[in-house]
Design an enzyme around this catalytic site. Structure first.
Site, PDB file in Angstrom:
ATOM      1  N   ASP A  71       0.858  -1.184   0.000  1.00  0.00           N
ATOM      2  CA  ASP A  71       0.000   0.000   0.000  1.00  0.00           C
ATOM      3  C   ASP A  71       0.896   1.237   0.000  1.00  0.00           C
ATOM      4  O   ASP A  71       2.027   1.174  -0.467  1.00  0.00           O
ATOM      5  CB  ASP A  71      -0.945  -0.026   1.208  1.00  0.00           C
ATOM      6  CG  ASP A  71      -2.283   0.647   0.916  1.00  0.00           C
ATOM      7  OD1 ASP A  71      -2.273   1.859   0.621  1.00  0.00           O
ATOM      8  OD2 ASP A  71      -3.325  -0.014   0.973  1.00  0.00           O
ATOM      9  N   GLY A  97       4.161  -0.723  -4.202  1.00  0.00           N
ATOM     10  CA  GLY A  97       3.169  -0.117  -3.345  1.00  0.00           C
ATOM     11  C   GLY A  97       2.403   0.941  -4.099  1.00  0.00           C
ATOM     12  O   GLY A  97       2.417   1.005  -5.329  1.00  0.00           O
ATOM     13  N   HIS A  98       1.725   1.814  -3.342  1.00  0.00           N
ATOM     14  CA  HIS A  98       0.845   2.813  -3.945  1.00  0.00           C
ATOM     15  C   HIS A  98       1.450   4.211  -3.953  1.00  0.00           C
ATOM     16  O   HIS A  98       0.756   5.163  -4.278  1.00  0.00           O
ATOM     17  CB  HIS A  98      -0.496   2.834  -3.215  1.00  0.00           C
ATOM     18  CG  HIS A  98      -1.258   1.546  -3.346  1.00  0.00           C
ATOM     19  ND1 HIS A  98      -2.429   1.293  -2.668  1.00  0.00           N
ATOM     20  CD2 HIS A  98      -1.021   0.435  -4.093  1.00  0.00           C
ATOM     21  CE1 HIS A  98      -2.880   0.088  -2.973  1.00  0.00           C
ATOM     22  NE2 HIS A  98      -2.029  -0.457  -3.827  1.00  0.00           N
ATOM     23  N   GLY A  99       2.707   4.343  -3.567  1.00  0.00           N
ATOM     24  CA  GLY A  99       3.367   5.627  -3.636  1.00  0.00           C
ATOM     25  C   GLY A  99       3.239   6.429  -2.358  1.00  0.00           C
ATOM     26  O   GLY A  99       3.033   5.889  -1.267  1.00  0.00           O
TER      27      GLY A  99
END
Length: 404
Positions: free
Chosen positions: A231, A253-255
């Site tokens: 995430d 992940g999502h940054g």
């Protein structure tokens, strides 16, 4: 004999100089070491099948009640299994307490054991240093099957490995965080927290395993760390102010995300974010601001993104004010005064810059300068920027071309 006397004199001089140095702030002299509170002395035993929860709590209480300087809660080498543990203050000493983990602390992989937001929770503490070079293992692979947040918008998150609530003057450094059940760290209602030299790791498909989540806190610094999770590497929730993220390597992940904002009534503003000298590698998003439709009024403002390298990132720069809901009511989170400077690297998608702002309150004062994003081989279609309801100002080199 004269030579012997000279050697003896030199030895005495060296010893006295070393002692003076120790007392002046070098290696601590014996009388300044403080008190070590070893979990072994309070009933803990290494081993995957021995419950050390009560021993850890008793050890903390003893360290917290110590009135002298440098009280040290100590976890030695070995694997120690711990369930839900609350390390609560206020403590009696005016000096910071050291929470030193040299071994591995692993969670009990049973969600029914945990009643709150954290596996290990720290609350009402002024002055804490968490260090030691050890590992905090959340045993996530054994409990992620119970996470239903993709199907249930009102899901209850699994506990964070470390949850900080109402703490101040805290330093976290030199630890490895592995496979959290939920967030690896959650900082809320806190002041003056710094975290650096951390390694945070979980698989790319692990659910809601944010590296660091910050909310309702002021003056938080995250630096010189590697965060590879399923995430957000770093996420900022409501009420996060004066947060700095520096020299963080992120991915997968999502940054690095601001939000989601606006999900709950009367959320506090997010202001004063600096993200600089960071590298994002293969993340789903780069720098992201996301808000829910139909939100109460709030603000996300005063943010500076500088010297960011994107390596095959799917959405390098993104604002999405239509996140997480199909409600026709617009978001009332006002996004303004955002600076993107010297953002470079490669985009894995054709839309390198996507700014989807609220029709109720357009994004204002979005400043772009020195943007150099190029398509990676996976980027299919015309390489472009895509914006709506956004007031953009651009100067210096800019690729792709800025939104008009």
């Amino acid at each position: 004999m004269a030579m012997d006397n000279r050697v003896t004199s030199i030895a005495i001089l060296v010893f006295c100089s070393a002692l003076a140095c120790c007392n002046a702030g070098g290696v601590a002299a014996p009388q300044n070491i403080g008190q070590i509170f070893n979990v072994l002395n309070y009933g803990a035993k290494p081993g995957k099948n021995f419950d050390c929860t009560q021993a850890f709590i008793l050890t903390w209480k003893a360290a917290c009640n110590f009135v002298g300087p440098r009280a040290r809660f100590f976890v030695p080498q070995g694997i120690f299994t711990v369930g839900e543990a609350v390390f609560q203050g206020p403590c009696k000493s005016q000096f910071p307490i050291y929470f030193q983990v040299a071994g591995t602390v692993q969670a009990m992989p049973d969600p029914s054991v945990y009643s709150g937001q954290g596996w290990m929770s720290f609350s009402h503490i002024n002055g804490l240093i968490i260090t030691g070079g050890g590992t905090i293992d959340g045993q996530g692979p054994l409990v992620w099957q119970y996470n239903d947040c993709k199907r249930n918008g009102n899901c209850v998150h699994l506990p964070a490995s470390m949850h900080f609530n109402d703490v101040q003057h805290v330093k976290i450094k030199g630890l490895t965080y592995l496979n959290a059940m939920g967030f690896h760290m959650h900082i809320t209602n806190s002041f003056m927290v710094s975290a650096h030299s951390l390694t945070i790791t979980a698989p790319e498909d692990s659910p809601n395993t944010d590296g660091m989540h910050v909310s309702k806190s002021n003056s938080v610094k995250i630096a010189r760390s590697t965060i590879r999770t399923g995430d957000d590497c770093v996420s900022l929730g409501q009420g996060a102010t004066n947060v700095t993220v520096n020299k963080v390597i992120c991915g997968p992940g999502h940054g690095i995300s601001v939000g989601s904002l606006g999900k709950y009534p009367k959320e506090a503003d997010v202001r004063g974010l600096i993200v600089k000298n960071c590298t994002l590698q293969g993340t789903d998003n780069g720098i992201r601001i996301k808000t829910y439709p139909a939100s109460d009024p709030s603000a996300a403002a005063g943010m500076f993104f500088n010297d960011i390298v994107m390596e095959n990132v799917k959405n390098p720069i993104i604002i999405n004010q239509f996140y997480g809901s199909s409600s026709p009511k617009p978001s009332q989170v006002r996004i303004s005064d955002i600076v993107y400077n010297n953002i470079r690297g490669t985009s894995a998608t054709a839309v390198a810059i996507s700014l989807k702002c609220s029709p109720a309150f357009t994004c204002t004062n979005l400043h772009f300068s020195n943007i150099n994003l190029r398509p990676s081989p996976t980027a299919k279609g015309v390489f472009t920027s895509n914006c709506s309801n956004a007031h953009v100002m651009a100067n210096g080199p800019h690729f792709p071309a800025p939104c008009k």
